[in-house]
Design a protein around this motif. Structure first.
Motif, PDB file in Angstrom:
ATOM      1  N   SER A  25      80.476 -28.728 -82.901  1.00 45.57           N
ATOM      2  CA  SER A  25      79.550 -27.322 -83.005  1.00 45.57           C
ATOM      3  C   SER A  25      79.666 -26.961 -84.471  1.00 45.57           C
ATOM      4  CB  SER A  25      80.205 -26.363 -82.219  1.00 45.57           C
ATOM      5  OG  SER A  25      81.903 -26.390 -82.625  1.00 45.57           O
ATOM      6  N   ALA A  26      80.521 -27.337 -85.391  1.00 40.48           N
ATOM      7  CA  ALA A  26      80.502 -26.494 -86.800  1.00 40.48           C
ATOM      8  C   ALA A  26      79.317 -26.829 -87.800  1.00 40.48           C
ATOM      9  CB  ALA A  26      81.876 -27.171 -87.509  1.00 40.48           C
ATOM     10  N   GLU A  27      78.760 -28.084 -87.535  1.00 35.63           N
ATOM     11  CA  GLU A  27      77.474 -28.447 -88.254  1.00 35.63           C
ATOM     12  C   GLU A  27      76.436 -27.596 -87.806  1.00 35.63           C
ATOM     13  OE1 GLU A  27      79.494 -30.290 -86.632  1.00 35.63           O
ATOM     14  OE2 GLU A  27      80.233 -31.752 -88.582  1.00 35.63           O
ATOM     15  N   VAL A  28      76.336 -27.142 -86.544  1.00 32.16           N
ATOM     16  CA  VAL A  28      75.166 -26.364 -85.917  1.00 32.16           C
ATOM     17  C   VAL A  28      75.335 -24.886 -86.293  1.00 32.16           C
ATOM     18  CG1 VAL A  28      74.099 -25.560 -83.962  1.00 32.16           C
ATOM     19  CG2 VAL A  28      74.868 -27.821 -84.017  1.00 32.16           C
ATOM     20  N   LEU A  29      76.617 -24.361 -86.283  1.00 31.34           N
ATOM     21  CA  LEU A  29      76.706 -23.037 -86.753  1.00 31.34           C
ATOM     22  C   LEU A  29      76.827 -22.900 -88.039  1.00 31.34           C
ATOM     23  CD1 LEU A  29      79.973 -22.683 -84.346  1.00 31.34           C
ATOM     24  CD2 LEU A  29      77.768 -21.716 -84.142  1.00 31.34           C
ATOM     25  N   LYS A  30      77.160 -23.731 -89.061  1.00 29.99           N
ATOM     26  CA  LYS A  30      76.847 -23.586 -90.445  1.00 29.99           C
ATOM     27  C   LYS A  30      75.362 -23.669 -90.800  1.00 29.99           C
ATOM     28  CE  LYS A  30      80.984 -25.950 -91.919  1.00 29.99           C
ATOM     29  NZ  LYS A  30      81.597 -27.055 -92.608  1.00 29.99           N
ATOM     30  N   MET A  31      74.701 -24.269 -89.985  1.00 29.95           N
ATOM     31  CA  MET A  31      73.029 -24.410 -90.369  1.00 29.95           C
ATOM     32  C   MET A  31      72.623 -23.341 -89.979  1.00 29.95           C
ATOM     33  SD  MET A  31      70.497 -27.152 -88.338  1.00 29.95           S
ATOM     34  CE  MET A  31      71.473 -28.377 -88.443  1.00 29.95           C
ATOM     35  N   HIS A  32      73.100 -22.279 -89.030  1.00 28.78           N
ATOM     36  CA  HIS A  32      72.506 -21.108 -88.641  1.00 28.78           C
ATOM     37  C   HIS A  32      73.033 -19.867 -89.450  1.00 28.78           C
ATOM     38  CE1 HIS A  32      70.926 -23.615 -85.393  1.00 28.78           C
ATOM     39  NE2 HIS A  32      69.718 -22.752 -85.383  1.00 28.78           N
ATOM     40  N   GLY A  33      73.893 -20.119 -90.351  1.00 25.39           N
ATOM     41  CA  GLY A  33      74.477 -19.128 -91.222  1.00 25.39           C
ATOM     42  C   GLY A  33      75.896 -18.471 -90.447  1.00 25.39           C
ATOM     43  N   TRP A  34      76.534 -19.254 -89.754  1.00 21.79           N
ATOM     44  CA  TRP A  34      77.912 -18.675 -89.270  1.00 21.79           C
ATOM     45  C   TRP A  34      79.046 -19.162 -90.249  1.00 21.79           C
ATOM     46  CZ3 TRP A  34      79.238 -16.851 -84.084  1.00 21.79           C
ATOM     47  CH2 TRP A  34      78.226 -16.527 -83.203  1.00 21.79           C
ATOM     48  N   ARG A  35      80.065 -18.243 -90.461  1.00 20.76           N
ATOM     49  CA  ARG A  35      81.223 -18.507 -91.389  1.00 20.76           C
ATOM     50  C   ARG A  35      82.418 -18.479 -90.526  1.00 20.76           C
ATOM     51  NH1 ARG A  35      80.587 -16.093 -96.461  1.00 20.76           N
ATOM     52  NH2 ARG A  35      78.284 -16.200 -97.152  1.00 20.76           N
ATOM     53  N   TRP A  36      83.358 -19.342 -91.052  1.00 20.76           N
ATOM     54  CA  TRP A  36      84.674 -19.618 -90.288  1.00 20.76           C
ATOM     55  C   TRP A  36      85.626 -18.688 -90.895  1.00 20.76           C
ATOM     56  CZ3 TRP A  36      87.086 -21.398 -86.321  1.00 20.76           C
ATOM     57  CH2 TRP A  36      88.420 -21.506 -86.478  1.00 20.76           C
ATOM     58  N   SER A  37      86.607 -18.123 -90.111  1.00 18.74           N
ATOM     59  CA  SER A  37      87.824 -17.162 -90.529  1.00 18.74           C
ATOM     60  C   SER A  37      88.934 -17.607 -89.924  1.00 18.74           C
ATOM     61  CB  SER A  37      87.388 -15.915 -90.489  1.00 18.74           C
ATOM     62  OG  SER A  37      88.770 -15.219 -90.647  1.00 18.74           O
ATOM     63  N   SER A  38      90.178 -18.019 -90.579  1.00 16.20           N
ATOM     64  CA  SER A  38      91.267 -18.578 -89.647  1.00 16.20           C
ATOM     65  C   SER A  38      91.749 -17.235 -88.956  1.00 16.20           C
ATOM     66  CB  SER A  38      92.500 -18.683 -90.949  1.00 16.20           C
ATOM     67  OG  SER A  38      92.761 -17.392 -91.492  1.00 16.20           O
ATOM     68  N   ALA A  39      91.285 -15.740 -89.125  1.00 16.20           N
ATOM     69  CA  ALA A  39      91.610 -14.659 -88.524  1.00 16.20           C
ATOM     70  C   ALA A  39      91.036 -14.623 -86.975  1.00 16.20           C
ATOM     71  CB  ALA A  39      91.423 -13.486 -89.204  1.00 16.20           C
ATOM     72  N   CYS A  40      89.487 -14.680 -87.244  1.00 14.92           N
ATOM     73  CA  CYS A  40      88.751 -14.611 -85.872  1.00 14.92           C
ATOM     74  C   CYS A  40      88.165 -15.782 -85.513  1.00 14.92           C
ATOM     75  CB  CYS A  40      88.068 -13.250 -86.096  1.00 14.92           C
ATOM     76  SG  CYS A  40      86.818 -13.462 -87.405  1.00 14.92           S
ATOM     77  N   GLY A  41      88.001 -16.825 -86.444  1.00 17.41           N
ATOM     78  CA  GLY A  41      87.151 -18.279 -86.004  1.00 17.41           C
ATOM     79  C   GLY A  41      85.808 -17.973 -86.515  1.00 17.41           C
TER      80      GLY A  41
END
Length: 302
Positions: A25-41
């Motif tokens: 899922s990470a590849e798809v989310l990054k492609m659409h501008g999502w960011r990752w945070s250890s606090a909220c995912g």
């Protein structure tokens, strides 16, 4: 694959639940501008306190479904209370400032430790002692010099890092305090302009039940609530004497006004702004909220 759920609230922003490391899922989310945070995912940056970005969310859903995921969407478009949003914003800024100051202090302590290590190494080498080429001490002497230089370089990098963190902490501390007159006035001016733009766009939509009309109404509702709050804050602080609201009733042609720390002469006055001389062939238009001082040219006799 497990079902993923995209949620949105004004308080928390747009988040996604159900992902796991290595599930694709990470590849798809990054492609659409999502960011990752250890606090909220995974989250959409800047979505907190705003209406959901439907185009981004729908694109993400299509991408995840194409990758074999089942996706549910739960969007709450209820605007957050502006007063509560402002309180939370200040709390987050204060927490960020504290976190950054802690990191700066750790970097400074590590830099001091590195410098102490370099000094201990240097103290073990007699002053002016050259490297004795071919002597049994040559290898150790070269290693000591390399370690000493490495510690000095790392200490310098850590001090630079600490300085950057302290600057960022100072900016966060400033954001945790109530905004000044000019900033508050700029907010009101921009919110009013954005609201008018949304209302114009809504008026151009032919079908009031369409998705576009729904989006414009949601945005206009949120902007109107924020504008009412900021205008209320302005009125409250003027009434409390925190700053003065200048206007055509108090400023006249020939008076001096303070704008961006400089005193300028007023050459024209109207309802929304005044014009000040620049010393050149043109004048500058200044909105009333940007004026932070006033001197009357001819004080009125009492």
């Amino acid at each position: 694959m497990s079902e993923l759920t995209i949620t949105h609230t004004s308080e928390d922003g747009t988040l996604i639940a159900g992902t796991s490391k290595g599930d694709g899922s990470a590849e798809v989310l990054k492609m659409h501008g999502w960011r990752w945070s250890s606090a909220c995912g995974w989250y959409i940056r800047g979505s907190r306190g705003h209406q959901p970005r439907r185009a981004v969310i729908e694109g993400t859903v299509r991408g995840l479904q194409a990758a074999g995921f089942s996706v549910a969407v739960d969007l709450d478009t209820t605007p957050q209370d502006p007063a509560e949003a402002e309180r939370q914003r200040r709390e987050r800024a204060a927490e960020r400032a504290e976190h950054l100051n802690d990191r700066a202090a750790r970097a400074e302590r590590e830099a001091q430790s590195r410098e102490s290590s370099a000094k201990r190494i240097a103290d073990g080498i007699p002053l002016g002692q050259p490297i004795l080429v071919g002597h049994h001490s040559e290898g150790r002497h070269r290693r000591d010099i390399a370690r000493m230089n490495s510690n000095h370089e790392k200490a310098f990098e850590l001090r630079q890092k600490a300085d950057g963190l302290r600057h960022a902490a100072a900016a966060a501390e400033a954001n945790s305090a109530p905004v000044g007159k000019v900033t508050l006035g700029n907010r009101i001016e921009k919110l009013a302009a954005d609201l008018r733009a949304q209302e114009r766009s809504l008026a151009k939509v032919g079908d009031p039940t369409s998705r576009a009309a729904q989006v414009y109404r949601e945005r206009a509702e949120q902007l109107r609530a924020r504008l009412d709050y900021e205008q209320g804050e302005w009125d409250r602080r003027v009434a409390a004497g925190e700053f003065i609201a200048y206007g055509p009733d108090s400023v006249r042609v020939g008076d001096a006004v303070k704008v961006s720390g400089r005193w300028e002469s007023v050459v024209k006055v109207n309802k929304a702004s005044c014009s000040v001389s620049t010393g050149y062939s043109w004048t500058d238009r200044v909105a009333w909220h940007k004026i932070t001082g006033h001197r009357a040219a001819h004080p009125v006799a009492s």
